[in-house]
Design an enzyme around this catalytic site. Sequence first.
Site, mmCIF file in Angstrom:
data_model
loop_
_atom_site.group_PDB
_atom_site.id
_atom_site.type_symbol
_atom_site.label_atom_id
_atom_site.label_comp_id
_atom_site.label_asym_id
_atom_site.label_seq_id
_atom_site.Cartn_x
_atom_site.Cartn_y
_atom_site.Cartn_z
ATOM 1 N N GLY A 73 39.791 28.746 52.403
ATOM 2 C CA GLY A 73 40.712 27.347 51.720
ATOM 3 C C GLY A 73 40.393 28.349 50.592
ATOM 4 O O GLY A 73 40.711 29.227 50.393
ATOM 5 N N CYS A 74 41.028 27.221 49.970
ATOM 6 C CA CYS A 74 41.702 27.103 48.752
ATOM 7 C C CYS A 74 40.451 27.750 47.437
ATOM 8 O O CYS A 74 38.952 27.922 47.519
ATOM 9 C CB CYS A 74 41.619 26.002 48.309
ATOM 10 S SG CYS A 74 42.239 26.055 46.203
ATOM 11 N N PHE A 75 41.249 29.412 47.148
ATOM 12 C CA PHE A 75 40.730 30.761 46.492
ATOM 13 C C PHE A 75 39.815 30.055 44.845
ATOM 14 O O PHE A 75 39.218 30.219 44.835
ATOM 15 C CB PHE A 75 40.884 31.482 46.239
ATOM 16 C CG PHE A 75 42.363 31.374 45.436
ATOM 17 C CD1 PHE A 75 43.264 30.232 44.616
ATOM 18 C CD2 PHE A 75 43.300 32.266 46.379
ATOM 19 C CE1 PHE A 75 44.388 30.033 44.446
ATOM 20 C CE2 PHE A 75 44.951 31.973 45.171
ATOM 21 C CZ PHE A 75 45.368 30.752 44.527
ATOM 22 N N TRP A 76 40.509 28.234 44.661
ATOM 23 C CA TRP A 76 39.562 27.606 43.149
ATOM 24 C C TRP A 76 38.158 27.500 43.684
ATOM 25 O O TRP A 76 37.235 27.748 43.016
ATOM 26 C CB TRP A 76 40.339 26.790 42.766
ATOM 27 C CG TRP A 76 41.552 26.433 42.205
ATOM 28 C CD1 TRP A 76 42.346 27.474 42.053
ATOM 29 C CD2 TRP A 76 42.793 25.886 42.138
ATOM 30 N NE1 TRP A 76 43.308 27.471 41.598
ATOM 31 C CE2 TRP A 76 44.054 26.089 42.021
ATOM 32 C CE3 TRP A 76 42.285 24.067 42.555
ATOM 33 C CZ2 TRP A 76 44.866 25.721 41.252
ATOM 34 C CZ3 TRP A 76 43.535 23.783 42.722
ATOM 35 C CH2 TRP A 76 44.770 23.830 41.884
ATOM 36 N N CYS A 77 37.979 26.761 44.790
ATOM 37 C CA CYS A 77 36.462 26.139 45.223
ATOM 38 C C CYS A 77 35.596 28.205 45.805
ATOM 39 O O CYS A 77 34.259 27.992 45.781
ATOM 40 C CB CYS A 77 36.577 25.937 46.188
ATOM 41 S SG CYS A 77 37.205 23.744 46.181
#
EC number: 1.8.4.11
Length: 172
Positions: free
Chosen positions: A10-14
């Site tokens: 998913g979102c690479f930030w997480c």
Amino acid sequence: MLQKATFAGGCFWCMVTPFEDLPGIHGIVSGYMGGHLENPTYEEVKKGSTGHYEVVQITFNDEVFPYKKLLDLFWPQIDPTDADGQFQDRGPQYRAAIFVHNESQLAEATASKEELIAGSRFKKPIVTEILQASTFYEAEEYHQDYHKKNPKHYKEDRAMSGRDEFINQNWK
């Protein structure tokens, strides 16, 4: 010996925080992999038409932190039954995947997926793919260590995503 591991969740930030500050981890870079466009930008990838996944690429010392331990950390960060993205992030760029860099990683990733399938944790099929690593494109600088640069926005976005609730309900 230093190696690379690449995960889409998913979102690479997480996907940065679960792997940082661990012994044997030498770096985590957010980026893109798996698409057909050379040198994609975030704006291009987020449209979902380049074929790229948002990924984190981890440089690690396998003698200190084995690949199996990375896999053991990866699976509980995702919903492995969702083929259309992760949590609030929808679209092909947010699909979960394990990108393998060699035959050893392929064998270990396959075994870990088979172990998850054999377990009774999920009623729906495990759809997370294991793919051959391809060219890695580093994301723009403002995406690197986003949780440190923009902690308030990161915490708000993560809280709204549903990721933590899913993890607590299905993995803890």
